[in-house]
Design an enzyme around this catalytic site. Structure first.
Site, PDB file in Angstrom:
ATOM      1  N   LYS A  22     -35.768  48.091 -14.913  1.00 32.98           N
ATOM      2  CA  LYS A  22     -34.724  48.594 -15.819  1.00 32.98           C
ATOM      3  C   LYS A  22     -35.296  49.679 -16.739  1.00 32.98           C
ATOM      4  O   LYS A  22     -34.681  50.725 -16.936  1.00 32.98           O
ATOM      5  CB  LYS A  22     -34.191  47.436 -16.679  1.00 32.98           C
ATOM      6  CG  LYS A  22     -33.332  47.879 -17.832  1.00 32.98           C
ATOM      7  CD  LYS A  22     -32.795  46.719 -18.635  1.00 32.98           C
ATOM      8  CE  LYS A  22     -33.683  46.259 -19.764  1.00 32.98           C
ATOM      9  NZ  LYS A  22     -33.780  47.146 -20.921  1.00 32.98           N
ATOM     10  N   ASN A  23     -36.484  49.412 -17.284  1.00 34.02           N
ATOM     11  CA  ASN A  23     -37.019  50.348 -18.281  1.00 34.02           C
ATOM     12  C   ASN A  23     -37.548  51.636 -17.670  1.00 34.02           C
ATOM     13  O   ASN A  23     -37.949  52.543 -18.390  1.00 34.02           O
ATOM     14  CB  ASN A  23     -38.096  49.657 -19.131  1.00 34.02           C
ATOM     15  CG  ASN A  23     -37.493  48.607 -20.043  1.00 34.02           C
ATOM     16  OD1 ASN A  23     -36.271  48.499 -20.152  1.00 34.02           O
ATOM     17  ND2 ASN A  23     -38.338  47.809 -20.684  1.00 34.02           N
ATOM     18  N   CYS A 116     -29.634  46.006 -33.439  1.00 37.00           N
ATOM     19  CA  CYS A 116     -29.307  45.314 -32.190  1.00 37.00           C
ATOM     20  C   CYS A 116     -29.749  43.876 -32.307  1.00 37.00           C
ATOM     21  O   CYS A 116     -30.208  43.437 -33.356  1.00 37.00           O
ATOM     22  CB  CYS A 116     -29.970  45.998 -31.009  1.00 37.00           C
ATOM     23  SG  CYS A 116     -31.708  45.625 -30.893  1.00 37.00           S
ATOM     24  N   ARG A 121     -32.952  49.103 -35.535  1.00 41.60           N
ATOM     25  CA  ARG A 121     -33.416  50.016 -34.481  1.00 41.60           C
ATOM     26  C   ARG A 121     -33.720  51.373 -35.095  1.00 41.60           C
ATOM     27  O   ARG A 121     -32.948  52.329 -34.956  1.00 41.60           O
ATOM     28  CB  ARG A 121     -32.320  50.205 -33.426  1.00 41.60           C
ATOM     29  CG  ARG A 121     -31.886  48.941 -32.747  1.00 41.60           C
ATOM     30  CD  ARG A 121     -32.912  48.363 -31.850  1.00 41.60           C
ATOM     31  NE  ARG A 121     -33.169  49.206 -30.694  1.00 41.60           N
ATOM     32  CZ  ARG A 121     -34.173  49.041 -29.868  1.00 41.60           C
ATOM     33  NH1 ARG A 121     -35.039  48.086 -30.082  1.00 41.60           N
ATOM     34  NH2 ARG A 121     -34.321  49.832 -28.833  1.00 41.60           N
ATOM     35  N   ASP A 305     -41.547  41.763 -24.235  1.00 40.29           N
ATOM     36  CA  ASP A 305     -40.456  41.312 -23.364  1.00 40.29           C
ATOM     37  C   ASP A 305     -40.834  40.050 -22.574  1.00 40.29           C
ATOM     38  O   ASP A 305     -39.952  39.342 -22.084  1.00 40.29           O
ATOM     39  CB  ASP A 305     -40.062  42.418 -22.370  1.00 40.29           C
ATOM     40  CG  ASP A 305     -39.321  43.548 -23.060  1.00 40.29           C
ATOM     41  OD1 ASP A 305     -39.001  43.420 -24.247  1.00 40.29           O
ATOM     42  OD2 ASP A 305     -39.059  44.569 -22.400  1.00 40.29           O
ATOM     43  N   ARG A 397     -27.760  42.427 -18.460  1.00 42.97           N
ATOM     44  CA  ARG A 397     -28.268  43.761 -18.814  1.00 42.97           C
ATOM     45  C   ARG A 397     -29.565  44.076 -18.073  1.00 42.97           C
ATOM     46  O   ARG A 397     -29.871  45.242 -17.824  1.00 42.97           O
ATOM     47  CB  ARG A 397     -28.540  43.849 -20.322  1.00 42.97           C
ATOM     48  CG  ARG A 397     -27.301  43.960 -21.188  1.00 42.97           C
ATOM     49  CD  ARG A 397     -27.690  44.208 -22.642  1.00 42.97           C
ATOM     50  NE  ARG A 397     -28.893  45.003 -22.693  1.00 42.97           N
ATOM     51  CZ  ARG A 397     -29.992  44.714 -23.397  1.00 42.97           C
ATOM     52  NH1 ARG A 397     -30.029  43.646 -24.146  1.00 42.97           N
ATOM     53  NH2 ARG A 397     -31.039  45.493 -23.360  1.00 42.97           N
TER      54      ARG A 397
HETATM   55  C1  UD1 Z   1     -38.827  49.738 -24.940  1.00 37.28           C
HETATM   56  C2  UD1 Z   1     -38.225  48.861 -23.887  1.00 37.28           C
HETATM   57  C3  UD1 Z   1     -38.072  47.443 -24.401  1.00 37.28           C
HETATM   58  C4  UD1 Z   1     -39.403  46.926 -24.922  1.00 37.28           C
HETATM   59  C5  UD1 Z   1     -40.004  47.901 -25.923  1.00 37.28           C
HETATM   60  C6  UD1 Z   1     -41.402  47.526 -26.381  1.00 37.28           C
HETATM   61  C7  UD1 Z   1     -36.847  50.425 -22.664  1.00 37.28           C
HETATM   62  C8  UD1 Z   1     -35.473  50.824 -22.228  1.00 37.28           C
HETATM   63  N1  UD1 Z   1     -36.927  49.396 -23.519  1.00 37.28           N
HETATM   64  O1  UD1 Z   1     -37.900  49.748 -26.039  1.00 37.28           O
HETATM   65  O2  UD1 Z   1     -37.628  46.617 -23.336  1.00 37.28           O
HETATM   66  O3  UD1 Z   1     -39.160  45.702 -25.588  1.00 37.28           O
HETATM   67  O4  UD1 Z   1     -40.077  49.216 -25.339  1.00 37.28           O
HETATM   68  O5  UD1 Z   1     -42.239  47.427 -25.291  1.00 37.28           O
HETATM   69  O6  UD1 Z   1     -37.824  50.966 -22.204  1.00 37.28           O
HETATM   70  N2  UD1 Z   1     -39.886  51.943 -33.819  1.00 37.28           N
HETATM   71  C9  UD1 Z   1     -39.831  52.568 -35.050  1.00 37.28           C
HETATM   72  N3  UD1 Z   1     -39.339  53.834 -35.113  1.00 37.28           N
HETATM   73  C10 UD1 Z   1     -38.890  54.491 -34.007  1.00 37.28           C
HETATM   74  C11 UD1 Z   1     -38.952  53.848 -32.752  1.00 37.28           C
HETATM   75  C12 UD1 Z   1     -39.470  52.554 -32.689  1.00 37.28           C
HETATM   76  O7  UD1 Z   1     -40.221  52.001 -36.068  1.00 37.28           O
HETATM   77  O8  UD1 Z   1     -38.451  55.650 -34.141  1.00 37.28           O
HETATM   78  C13 UD1 Z   1     -40.404  50.559 -33.731  1.00 37.28           C
HETATM   79  C14 UD1 Z   1     -39.332  49.588 -33.225  1.00 37.28           C
HETATM   80  O9  UD1 Z   1     -38.506  49.148 -34.277  1.00 37.28           O
HETATM   81  C15 UD1 Z   1     -40.171  48.486 -32.666  1.00 37.28           C
HETATM   82  C16 UD1 Z   1     -41.401  49.225 -32.106  1.00 37.28           C
HETATM   83  O10 UD1 Z   1     -41.409  50.495 -32.739  1.00 37.28           O
HETATM   84  O11 UD1 Z   1     -40.593  47.645 -33.713  1.00 37.28           O
HETATM   85  C17 UD1 Z   1     -41.398  49.391 -30.605  1.00 37.28           C
HETATM   86  O12 UD1 Z   1     -40.274  50.095 -30.212  1.00 37.28           O
HETATM   87  P1  UD1 Z   1     -40.240  51.030 -28.927  1.00 37.28           P
HETATM   88  O13 UD1 Z   1     -41.567  51.047 -28.242  1.00 37.28           O
HETATM   89  O14 UD1 Z   1     -39.647  52.325 -29.336  1.00 37.28           O
HETATM   90  O15 UD1 Z   1     -39.232  50.243 -28.015  1.00 37.28           O
HETATM   91  P2  UD1 Z   1     -38.046  50.850 -27.181  1.00 37.28           P
HETATM   92  O16 UD1 Z   1     -38.429  52.139 -26.573  1.00 37.28           O
HETATM   93  O17 UD1 Z   1     -36.794  50.778 -27.955  1.00 37.28           O
END
Ligand code: UD1
Length: 425
Positions: A22-23, A116, A121, A305, A397
């Site tokens: 999925k990711n 979420c 987020r 995850d 999902r």
């Molecule tokens: C992706 C994965 C998700 C997985 C996560 C961590 C996809 C579609 N989803 O989510 O399944 O759980 O990686 O491995 O690939 N953060 C900030 N600021 C930002 C962005 C992120 O503070 O601008 C924080 C988030 O709140 C979280 C952490 O960074 O605490 C990790 O987030 P991130 O690696 O961005 O996860 P996703 O890309 O959303």
């Protein structure tokens, strides 16, 4: 609403093939906007998140055809650059469209969901990175408006190796002048898969899998085909399911190296985990014991995850296992539901202490997020009697026919539609 009804107690046995990731598929679907031609994606799982991405691409003007495990996206004509709230809110990670729409159209207007199931987020890292590449970004209430004033490659350092921020930066950088070097980039295998797709398209991208990813901006267009990598989290879930039931299964179509952290945890419990070139077998016939602390970290650390399914496997292991969740602040919502089955779990902030119990008993439980929901199904597989899991839409999902795969391995799981009396769905 639909529920999963599980009659626990069966050992899982046999072989199952894992779905595509999925990711990987979601960012690659977003990246297909850059192709200005036809992208054929193979090994695409049937997931509601993929349906949501299809709706977004259709809204933007792309033509989409789906045939079994193939999605064909024609992005020759993109007619708009906005994504409204009702489409954005369908997919937790819809922000991955930001960099691609901005790169393709020179502007993007997206409605940002405030939070979420897993907590807030934030998108600060995405915004900061795109700004440093020349995007002008304004936030107005729930909307984010971006304009690519100048698009110039540069060095972009991420304060945290965010997966989504790395992907958005790669996608926008692909259309900037010159090279962009992303430092402290996420190292997840899905970043490598995105690089692999962009390279196939004709972009020069390298470094994925290391903390430094370089993208050279170019004007590229054309048709391409890509097969997404196997889903390491789904594979880890099935291995954990076998561990829960004391079973013996083989998961095929995987990259064993991507499963190292989860496999280590399962081996620590006393399971025999062996890998070949594209399969992993787990024999969990000996009693499970508690493992050393499971601390979630960015790849190659233990994946957040995989925390809920591995926790499920600890519910009846002898001794106490400590979990430390470092990535998402609201990632223990499944634990209250596990307790309804008889689990012994104490939560203190980021730490969960799980002490193995002799038996779990079936009960009605509610899935409130994707991996937490799957972990409830796993717990139910080893509970005595019947467990009904509602909130199945969260599981849909990310798992392509979870019930069917578990059934093929010997579990008693059925999916039933019941009258909606609760207002949950
Ligand atoms: C992706 C994965 C998700 C997985 C996560 C961590 C996809 C579609 N989803 O989510 O399944 O759980 O990686 O491995 O690939 N953060 C900030 N600021 C930002 C962005 C992120 O503070 O601008 C924080 C988030 O709140 C979280 C952490 O960074 O605490 C990790 O987030 P991130 O690696 O961005 O996860 P996703 O890309 O959303």
């Amino acid at each position: 609403m639909e529920i999963l009804r599980i009659n626990g107690g069966n050992k899982l046995e046999g072989t199952a093939r894992v779905q595509g990731a999925k990711n990987s598929v979601l960012p690659i679907m977003a990246a297909s906007l850059l192709a200005r031609g036809t992208t054929v994606i193979h090994n695409c799982p049937r997931l509601s998140d993929v349906d949501a991405a299809v709706k977004i691409l259709t809204h933007l003007g792309c033509g989409i055809t789906r045939e079994g495990g193939r999605v064909i996206i024609n992005s020759s004509s993109v007619t708009r650059c906005d994504i409204p709230h009702e489409l954005m809110r369908e997919m937790r990670s819809s922000v991955i469209f930001l960099g691609a729409v901005l790169a393709r159209c020179g502007e993007a207007v997206l409605s940002m969901p405030g939070g979420c199931e897993l907590g807030p987020r934030p998108v600060d890292l995405h915004i900061e990175a795109l700004r440093s590449l020349g995007a002008e970004i304004t936030r107005d209430g729930g909307n984010i408006s971006c304009r690519a004033a100048k698009m110039k490659g540069c060095r972009v350092n991420l304060d945290f190796p965010s997966v989504g921020a790395t992907e958005n930066t790669m996608l926008f950088a692909a259309c900037c002048d010159g090279a962009t070097v992303i430092t402290n980039a996420a190292r997840e295998p899905e970043i490598w898969d995105l690089q692999s797709y962009l390279t196939r398209l004709g972009y020069r991208v390298h470094g994925a899998g290391t903390p430094e990813v370089t993208v050279e901006g170019a004007a590229v267009s054309g048709d391409t085909e890509h097969s997404v990598i196997p889903d390491r989290v789904v594979a880890a879930t099935y291995l954990a399911a076998a561990a829960c039931t004391g079973g013996d299964i083989e998961i095929t179509g995987v990259v064993p190296g991507h499963l190292a952290a989860a496999a280590d945890a399962l081996a620590g419990m006393g399971c025999r985990v062996t890998g070949s070139c594209d399969s992993v077998r787990i024999d969990a016939s000996t009693p499970r014991r508690a493992i050393r602390p499971v601390v979630t970290r960015p790849y190659p650390g233990f994946p957040t995850d995989a925390q809920p399914p591995i926790m499920a496997a600890c519910l009846r292991a002898e001794g106490t296992t400590v979990f430390v969740e470092n990535i998402f602040e609201n990632r223990y919502r499944h634990t209250d539901e596990m307790k309804r089955l008889g689990a012994d779990i104490r939560i203190e902030g980021r730490v969960a202490m799980v002490t193995g119990v002799k038996r779990l008993r079936g009960a009605p439980v509610v899935s409130t997020d994707l991996r937490g929901g799957a972990s409830l199904v796993l717990a139910a597989l080893m509970a005595e009697g019947v467990t009904e899991v509602s909130g199945v839409r969260h599981i849909d999902r990310g798992y392509d026919d979870l019930a069917g795969v578990l059934r093929s391995l010997g579990a008693e799981v059925s999916r039933t539609r019941i009258a909606d009396m609760t207002g949950f769905e």
